[in-house]
Write an enzyme that holds these catalytic residues in place. Structure first.
Site, mmCIF file in Angstrom:
data_model
loop_
_atom_site.group_PDB
_atom_site.id
_atom_site.type_symbol
_atom_site.label_atom_id
_atom_site.label_comp_id
_atom_site.label_asym_id
_atom_site.label_seq_id
_atom_site.Cartn_x
_atom_site.Cartn_y
_atom_site.Cartn_z
ATOM 1 C CB CYS A 218 -4.768 -20.484 -30.942
ATOM 2 S SG CYS A 218 -5.388 -20.406 -29.251
ATOM 3 C CD GLN B 7 -1.510 -13.864 1.499
ATOM 4 O OE1 GLN B 7 -2.698 -14.176 1.516
ATOM 5 N NE2 GLN B 7 -0.946 -13.179 2.479
ATOM 6 C CG ASN C 251 -2.053 -6.610 9.157
ATOM 7 O OD1 ASN C 251 -1.591 -6.641 8.019
ATOM 8 N ND2 ASN C 251 -3.347 -6.598 9.393
ATOM 9 C CB ILE D 62 5.271 -2.693 6.710
ATOM 10 C CG1 ILE D 62 4.177 -3.701 7.055
ATOM 11 C CG2 ILE D 62 6.589 -3.419 6.412
ATOM 12 C CD1 ILE D 62 3.634 -4.451 5.858
ATOM 13 C CB THR E 285 -0.952 0.033 1.215
ATOM 14 O OG1 THR E 285 -0.188 -0.178 2.400
ATOM 15 C CG2 THR E 285 -2.041 -1.020 1.118
ATOM 16 C CG HIS F 74 -2.353 -15.838 -3.725
ATOM 17 N ND1 HIS F 74 -2.962 -14.969 -2.850
ATOM 18 C CD2 HIS F 74 -2.568 -17.084 -3.214
ATOM 19 C CE1 HIS F 74 -3.512 -15.657 -1.853
ATOM 20 N NE2 HIS F 74 -3.279 -16.939 -2.048
HETATM 21 P P1 OAD Z 1 -6.003 -7.800 2.663
HETATM 22 O O1 OAD Z 1 -6.485 -6.562 1.995
HETATM 23 O O2 OAD Z 1 -7.016 -8.808 3.043
HETATM 24 O O3 OAD Z 1 -5.198 -7.417 3.977
HETATM 25 C C1 OAD Z 1 -4.181 -6.451 3.962
HETATM 26 C C2 OAD Z 1 -3.858 -6.094 5.411
HETATM 27 O O4 OAD Z 1 -2.749 -5.213 5.398
HETATM 28 C C3 OAD Z 1 -4.992 -5.389 6.133
HETATM 29 O O5 OAD Z 1 -5.262 -6.058 7.353
HETATM 30 C C4 OAD Z 1 -4.455 -3.961 6.387
HETATM 31 O O6 OAD Z 1 -4.819 -3.452 7.644
HETATM 32 C C5 OAD Z 1 -2.965 -4.187 6.334
HETATM 33 N N1 OAD Z 1 -2.184 -3.028 5.847
HETATM 34 C C6 OAD Z 1 -2.442 -2.201 4.808
HETATM 35 N N2 OAD Z 1 -1.438 -1.328 4.612
HETATM 36 C C7 OAD Z 1 -0.504 -1.597 5.577
HETATM 37 C C8 OAD Z 1 0.755 -1.054 5.921
HETATM 38 N N3 OAD Z 1 1.300 -0.053 5.225
HETATM 39 N N4 OAD Z 1 1.425 -1.592 6.970
HETATM 40 C C9 OAD Z 1 0.886 -2.611 7.698
HETATM 41 N N5 OAD Z 1 -0.301 -3.173 7.415
HETATM 42 C C10 OAD Z 1 -0.988 -2.693 6.366
HETATM 43 O O7 OAD Z 1 -4.857 -8.422 1.705
HETATM 44 P P2 OAD Z 1 -4.242 -9.898 1.725
HETATM 45 O O8 OAD Z 1 -4.222 -10.451 3.097
HETATM 46 O O9 OAD Z 1 -2.973 -9.836 0.984
HETATM 47 O O10 OAD Z 1 -6.014 -13.198 -3.409
HETATM 48 O O11 OAD Z 1 -5.313 -10.676 0.868
HETATM 49 C C11 OAD Z 1 -5.126 -12.047 0.632
HETATM 50 C C12 OAD Z 1 -5.640 -12.409 -0.735
HETATM 51 O O12 OAD Z 1 -7.004 -11.964 -0.855
HETATM 52 C C13 OAD Z 1 -4.931 -11.737 -1.892
HETATM 53 O O13 OAD Z 1 -3.729 -12.380 -2.268
HETATM 54 C C14 OAD Z 1 -5.949 -11.829 -2.984
HETATM 55 C C15 OAD Z 1 -7.194 -11.437 -2.201
HETATM 56 O O14 OAD Z 1 -8.373 -11.947 -2.691
HETATM 57 C C16 OAD Z 1 -6.284 -13.505 -4.672
HETATM 58 O O15 OAD Z 1 -6.519 -12.667 -5.488
HETATM 59 C C17 OAD Z 1 -6.262 -14.963 -4.944
#
Ligand code: OAD
Length: 250
Positions: free
Chosen positions: A159, A107, A221, A239, A33, A125
């Site tokens: 194709c 991911q 997080n 982070i 982010t 992913h």
């Molecule tokens: P999420 O959006 O579910 O979670 C991201 C987390 O990062 C949240 O809890 C935020 O609070 C936290 N966050 C955001 N910015 C931050 C920062 N600068 N420092 C610390 N924390 C921060 O994303 P993922 O857990 O990655 O899958 O999501 C998992 C999967 O869901 C993804 O890979 C994707 C999605 O559907 C597929 O597309 C298959």
């Protein structure tokens, strides 16, 4: 333990990083982010305006691939333009200057850990770098299709078959090779870091549970996660603030 100030947090984290030799990380969208790529589930996340079923569900893709391409265009553009942030660079520094063995199960599909360099990266992913034809199985690189991807065009192979980016959709298996490497890294680690993931999507969310007994778990997080109670250290912050400060102390 939940320390209070940024300096205390960085100090506490350094206390875990210093003795560690094999660091396995699980990273999620929160890692990027600060590079300008939205996450999925935060208040500004992609899923506040779209649902995962709409975008990343394989049945939905097969039924209407042009919908996917229209939605993914802006995300692909932000991924293409993004640069590694202070958090990515701190992990690279851990592997480089600090000499740690750093393995990253991510991911994310943005390639920013690879751009930062140094650590081993396992894309559990999948990736946006290649696309596979849903008819003949032919694979093509996305860089040649960049403008059309950014414009949100439905992409076809020569194709005539529909091309699908090699990211893991809901309803698909995770790529076997990266997942196996990620599992092994967690099992062999003497420190596990969970960075910027809501830990809501399995099987990736189960990776930190493969750490050995006695291997500390550190979570950074912004929001609470279901694993906070198991962690030796939890930092609810950005982070890019705490990780570089902590690595600078090593
Ligand atoms: P999420 O959006 O579910 O979670 C991201 C987390 O990062 C949240 O809890 C935020 O609070 C936290 N966050 C955001 N910015 C931050 C920062 N600068 N420092 C610390 N924390 C921060 O994303 P993922 O857990 O990655 O899958 O999501 C998992 C999967 O869901 C993804 O890979 C994707 C999605 O559907 C597929 O597309 C298959």
């Amino acid at each position: 333990m939940t320390p209070a100030t940024l300096a205390e947090e960085a100090g506490a984290l350094a206390g875990f990083l210093r003795p560690a030799t094999r660091i396995a990380c699980l990273t999620g969208a929160g890692m990027s982010t600060e590079s300008g790529i939205p996450d999925y589930r935060s208040p500004q996340g992609l899923y506040r305006t779209l649902s995962s079923e709409e975008v990343f569900d394989i049945r939905r893709f097969r039924a209407d691939p042009s919908h996917f391409y229209r939605v993914i265009g802006p995300l692909y553009t932000s991924i293409e333009e993004a640069l590694p942030n202070a958090g990515h660079l701190a992990l690279a520094e851990l592997a480089g200057r600090c000499g740690k063995n750093v393995k990253i199960a991510t991911q994310n599909i943005d390639g920013l850990h690879q751009k930062a360099g140094r650590a081993d990266v396992y894309e559990v992913h999948g990736t946006m770098r290649t696309l596979t034809c849903q008819s003949c199985g032919g694979q093509v690189g996305s860089s040649a299709l960049r403008d059309r991807l950014q414009a949100g065009e439905l992409l076809r192979h020569h194709c005539g078959g529909v091309l699908k980016p090699d990211i893991t959709f809901y309803g698909e298996m995770l790529p076997e090779g990266p997942l196996a490497c990620a599992r092994q890294a967690m099992a062999e680690a003497d420190l596990v870091l969970v960075l910027g993931t809501s830990l809501l999507v399995y099987p990736a969310a189960a990776l930190p549970s493969l750490r050995t007994r006695g291997c500390p778990l550190v979570i950074i997080n912004r929001e609470a996660t279901v694993m906070d109670e198991q962690a030796s250290l939890v930092i609810h912050g950005a982070i890019g603030n705490v990780l570089p400060q902590s690595v600078a102390k090593l």
